[in-house]
Design a protein around this motif. Structure first.
Motif, PDB file in Angstrom:
ATOM      1  N   LEU A 151       0.793  -1.225   0.000  1.00  0.00           N
ATOM      2  CA  LEU A 151       0.000   0.000   0.000  1.00  0.00           C
ATOM      3  C   LEU A 151       0.826   1.276   0.000  1.00  0.00           C
ATOM      4  O   LEU A 151       0.257   2.367  -0.095  1.00  0.00           O
ATOM      5  CB  LEU A 151      -0.920  -0.004   1.229  1.00  0.00           C
ATOM      6  N   THR A 152       2.142   1.172   0.083  1.00  0.00           N
ATOM      7  CA  THR A 152       2.951   2.387   0.166  1.00  0.00           C
ATOM      8  C   THR A 152       3.052   3.074  -1.194  1.00  0.00           C
ATOM      9  O   THR A 152       2.709   2.501  -2.231  1.00  0.00           O
ATOM     10  CB  THR A 152       4.369   2.084   0.696  1.00  0.00           C
ATOM     11  N   GLY A 153       3.550   4.279  -1.183  1.00  0.00           N
ATOM     12  CA  GLY A 153       3.649   5.065  -2.404  1.00  0.00           C
ATOM     13  C   GLY A 153       4.516   4.448  -3.479  1.00  0.00           C
ATOM     14  O   GLY A 153       4.288   4.660  -4.671  1.00  0.00           O
ATOM     15  N   ARG A 154       5.534   3.677  -3.111  1.00  0.00           N
ATOM     16  CA  ARG A 154       6.431   3.050  -4.086  1.00  0.00           C
ATOM     17  C   ARG A 154       5.867   1.726  -4.608  1.00  0.00           C
ATOM     18  O   ARG A 154       6.438   1.151  -5.530  1.00  0.00           O
ATOM     19  CB  ARG A 154       7.807   2.794  -3.467  1.00  0.00           C
ATOM     20  N   ASP A 155       4.802   1.217  -4.041  1.00  0.00           N
ATOM     21  CA  ASP A 155       4.221  -0.070  -4.462  1.00  0.00           C
ATOM     22  C   ASP A 155       3.339   0.139  -5.689  1.00  0.00           C
ATOM     23  O   ASP A 155       2.169   0.510  -5.570  1.00  0.00           O
ATOM     24  CB  ASP A 155       3.402  -0.688  -3.321  1.00  0.00           C
ATOM     25  N   VAL A 156       3.917  -0.097  -6.872  1.00  0.00           N
ATOM     26  CA  VAL A 156       3.209   0.168  -8.129  1.00  0.00           C
ATOM     27  C   VAL A 156       3.119  -1.065  -9.040  1.00  0.00           C
ATOM     28  O   VAL A 156       2.707  -0.960 -10.190  1.00  0.00           O
ATOM     29  CB  VAL A 156       3.871   1.332  -8.897  1.00  0.00           C
ATOM     30  N   THR A 157       3.499  -2.228  -8.517  1.00  0.00           N
ATOM     31  CA  THR A 157       3.500  -3.437  -9.349  1.00  0.00           C
ATOM     32  C   THR A 157       2.098  -3.798  -9.823  1.00  0.00           C
ATOM     33  O   THR A 157       1.910  -4.175 -10.991  1.00  0.00           O
ATOM     34  CB  THR A 157       4.140  -4.611  -8.590  1.00  0.00           C
ATOM     35  N   VAL A 158       1.126  -3.696  -8.959  1.00  0.00           N
ATOM     36  CA  VAL A 158      -0.246  -4.048  -9.338  1.00  0.00           C
ATOM     37  C   VAL A 158      -0.730  -3.138 -10.466  1.00  0.00           C
ATOM     38  O   VAL A 158      -1.322  -3.602 -11.449  1.00  0.00           O
ATOM     39  CB  VAL A 158      -1.189  -3.993  -8.118  1.00  0.00           C
ATOM     40  N   GLU A 159      -0.458  -1.849 -10.341  1.00  0.00           N
ATOM     41  CA  GLU A 159      -0.869  -0.917 -11.389  1.00  0.00           C
ATOM     42  C   GLU A 159      -0.164  -1.228 -12.711  1.00  0.00           C
ATOM     43  O   GLU A 159      -0.782  -1.181 -13.784  1.00  0.00           O
ATOM     44  CB  GLU A 159      -0.578   0.526 -10.962  1.00  0.00           C
ATOM     45  N   ALA A 160       1.117  -1.581 -12.648  1.00  0.00           N
ATOM     46  CA  ALA A 160       1.859  -1.945 -13.861  1.00  0.00           C
ATOM     47  C   ALA A 160       1.280  -3.201 -14.500  1.00  0.00           C
ATOM     48  O   ALA A 160       1.123  -3.277 -15.723  1.00  0.00           O
ATOM     49  CB  ALA A 160       3.335  -2.143 -13.536  1.00  0.00           C
ATOM     50  N   HIS A 161       0.944  -4.189 -13.684  1.00  0.00           N
ATOM     51  CA  HIS A 161       0.318  -5.404 -14.211  1.00  0.00           C
ATOM     52  C   HIS A 161      -1.005  -5.064 -14.896  1.00  0.00           C
ATOM     53  O   HIS A 161      -1.264  -5.529 -16.007  1.00  0.00           O
ATOM     54  CB  HIS A 161       0.074  -6.419 -13.086  1.00  0.00           C
ATOM     55  N   ARG A 162      -1.809  -4.263 -14.243  1.00  0.00           N
ATOM     56  CA  ARG A 162      -3.121  -3.918 -14.818  1.00  0.00           C
ATOM     57  C   ARG A 162      -2.994  -3.079 -16.080  1.00  0.00           C
ATOM     58  O   ARG A 162      -3.893  -3.108 -16.928  1.00  0.00           O
ATOM     59  CB  ARG A 162      -3.982  -3.239 -13.765  1.00  0.00           C
ATOM     60  N   ASP A 163      -1.882  -2.359 -16.235  1.00  0.00           N
ATOM     61  CA  ASP A 163      -1.627  -1.641 -17.486  1.00  0.00           C
ATOM     62  C   ASP A 163      -1.452  -2.622 -18.650  1.00  0.00           C
ATOM     63  O   ASP A 163      -1.684  -2.261 -19.805  1.00  0.00           O
ATOM     64  CB  ASP A 163      -0.349  -0.791 -17.381  1.00  0.00           C
ATOM     65  N   VAL A 164      -1.050  -3.843 -18.338  1.00  0.00           N
ATOM     66  CA  VAL A 164      -0.732  -4.844 -19.358  1.00  0.00           C
ATOM     67  C   VAL A 164      -1.871  -5.852 -19.563  1.00  0.00           C
ATOM     68  O   VAL A 164      -2.091  -6.321 -20.680  1.00  0.00           O
ATOM     69  CB  VAL A 164       0.581  -5.582 -18.985  1.00  0.00           C
ATOM     70  N   TYR A 165      -2.604  -6.173 -18.521  1.00  0.00           N
ATOM     71  CA  TYR A 165      -3.652  -7.207 -18.607  1.00  0.00           C
ATOM     72  C   TYR A 165      -4.666  -6.921 -19.706  1.00  0.00           C
ATOM     73  O   TYR A 165      -5.118  -5.789 -19.877  1.00  0.00           O
ATOM     74  CB  TYR A 165      -4.465  -7.296 -17.313  1.00  0.00           C
ATOM     75  N   GLU A 166      -5.080  -7.984 -20.382  1.00  0.00           N
ATOM     76  CA  GLU A 166      -6.276  -7.954 -21.221  1.00  0.00           C
ATOM     77  C   GLU A 166      -7.471  -8.416 -20.394  1.00  0.00           C
ATOM     78  O   GLU A 166      -8.575  -7.908 -20.556  1.00  0.00           O
ATOM     79  CB  GLU A 166      -6.097  -8.878 -22.425  1.00  0.00           C
ATOM     80  N   LYS A 167      -7.216  -9.393 -19.523  1.00  0.00           N
ATOM     81  CA  LYS A 167      -8.242  -9.898 -18.609  1.00  0.00           C
ATOM     82  C   LYS A 167      -7.601 -10.126 -17.250  1.00  0.00           C
ATOM     83  O   LYS A 167      -6.490 -10.633 -17.164  1.00  0.00           O
ATOM     84  CB  LYS A 167      -8.807 -11.240 -19.102  1.00  0.00           C
ATOM     85  N   GLU A 168      -8.317  -9.761 -16.212  1.00  0.00           N
ATOM     86  CA  GLU A 168      -7.839 -10.012 -14.857  1.00  0.00           C
ATOM     87  C   GLU A 168      -8.454 -11.309 -14.349  1.00  0.00           C
ATOM     88  O   GLU A 168      -9.611 -11.621 -14.645  1.00  0.00           O
ATOM     89  CB  GLU A 168      -8.204  -8.842 -13.929  1.00  0.00           C
ATOM     90  N   ILE A 169      -7.682 -12.044 -13.571  1.00  0.00           N
ATOM     91  CA  ILE A 169      -8.166 -13.278 -12.940  1.00  0.00           C
ATOM     92  C   ILE A 169      -8.500 -12.921 -11.489  1.00  0.00           C
ATOM     93  O   ILE A 169      -7.688 -13.087 -10.585  1.00  0.00           O
ATOM     94  CB  ILE A 169      -7.112 -14.404 -13.008  1.00  0.00           C
ATOM     95  N   GLU A 170      -9.697 -12.387 -11.267  1.00  0.00           N
ATOM     96  CA  GLU A 170     -10.077 -11.865  -9.956  1.00  0.00           C
ATOM     97  C   GLU A 170     -10.001 -12.915  -8.853  1.00  0.00           C
ATOM     98  O   GLU A 170      -9.608 -12.616  -7.726  1.00  0.00           O
ATOM     99  CB  GLU A 170     -11.489 -11.261  -9.998  1.00  0.00           C
ATOM    100  N   ALA A 171     -10.367 -14.145  -9.165  1.00  0.00           N
ATOM    101  CA  ALA A 171     -10.387 -15.191  -8.141  1.00  0.00           C
ATOM    102  C   ALA A 171      -8.993 -15.494  -7.598  1.00  0.00           C
ATOM    103  O   ALA A 171      -8.864 -15.987  -6.471  1.00  0.00           O
ATOM    104  CB  ALA A 171     -11.032 -16.461  -8.679  1.00  0.00           C
ATOM    105  N   PHE A 172      -7.934 -15.201  -8.368  1.00  0.00           N
ATOM    106  CA  PHE A 172      -6.580 -15.434  -7.858  1.00  0.00           C
ATOM    107  C   PHE A 172      -6.357 -14.626  -6.576  1.00  0.00           C
ATOM    108  O   PHE A 172      -5.871 -15.151  -5.577  1.00  0.00           O
ATOM    109  CB  PHE A 172      -5.525 -15.075  -8.907  1.00  0.00           C
ATOM    110  N   ALA A 173      -6.706 -13.350  -6.600  1.00  0.00           N
ATOM    111  CA  ALA A 173      -6.524 -12.501  -5.416  1.00  0.00           C
ATOM    112  C   ALA A 173      -7.351 -13.017  -4.246  1.00  0.00           C
ATOM    113  O   ALA A 173      -6.883 -13.028  -3.102  1.00  0.00           O
ATOM    114  CB  ALA A 173      -6.896 -11.060  -5.739  1.00  0.00           C
TER     115      ALA A 173
END
Length: 180
Positions: free
Chosen positions: A83-105
């Motif tokens: 959740l910190t300001g430097r934590d941007v991996t999720v946003e980077a992944h979502r920039d690339v996804y065509e479909k998200e696998i919601e159940a994984f989370a």
């Protein structure tokens, strides 16, 4: 219930491992090494391994490069899901996804709750698909990498796993990109 069908042949997949960190070197990367060890033990191939700083554009660029690489079936990143300001991996992944696998989370959170209780709420682990490649973002701790691999990914990347698995649908992940 979940089971391994011994009548089917194991099919190894090619997995790239990305560690997202401003401070770790390859020698200090315990989470990435945890993934590498488990991937190889399961019989899969580590196709590439990189460490990238917590920079959204750089992370997304590396993910896109691996999605475009026909020698890579799966990308698993570790780090930068908090959740910190430097934590941007999720946003980077979502920039690339065509479909998200919601159940994984959801499943990852359930597994984490059994180990760390309500602290699991601080993880933003995610999974998705782009260009026929699976992408997963895991927290940056070896324990979280173990939980995700042992509890979800090892089974889903075993073609023999029943009633279903990620490997059996891989040939159809990019069917929307092909000519009809």
């Amino acid at each position: 219930m979940s089971r391994i069908d011994e009548t089917k042949e194991f099919i190894p997949v090619r997995i790239a491992v990305l560690t997202v960190s401003d401070t770790r070197s390859m020698d200090e990367d315990r989470s990435g090494q945890t993934l590498v060890d488990r991937i190889e033990k399961a019989g899969h191939v580590v196709a590439d391994r990189q460490i990238i700083r917590d920079e959204r554009d750089q992370i997304a660029d590396q993910l896109r490069a691996w999605v475009a690489d026909e020698q890579i079936d799966v990308v698993i990143s570790t780090g930068g899901t908090g959740l910190t300001g430097r934590d941007v991996t999720v946003e980077a992944h979502r920039d690339v996804y065509e479909k998200e696998i919601e159940a994984f989370a959801t499943i990852f959170t359930i597994i984490s709750m059994e180990k760390i209780g309500t602290s699991a709420v601080q993880s933003r682990a995610t999974g998705g698909v782009a260009g026929g490649t699976y992408l997963f973002a895991l927290p940056g701790s070896p324990g979280a990498c173990k939980d995700a691999w042992d509890g979800i990914l090892e089974k889903q990347f075993d073609y023999r796993h029943r009633p279903c698995n990620f490997v059996e649908i891989m040939p159809r992940l990019d069917e929307h990109l092909r000519r009809k």
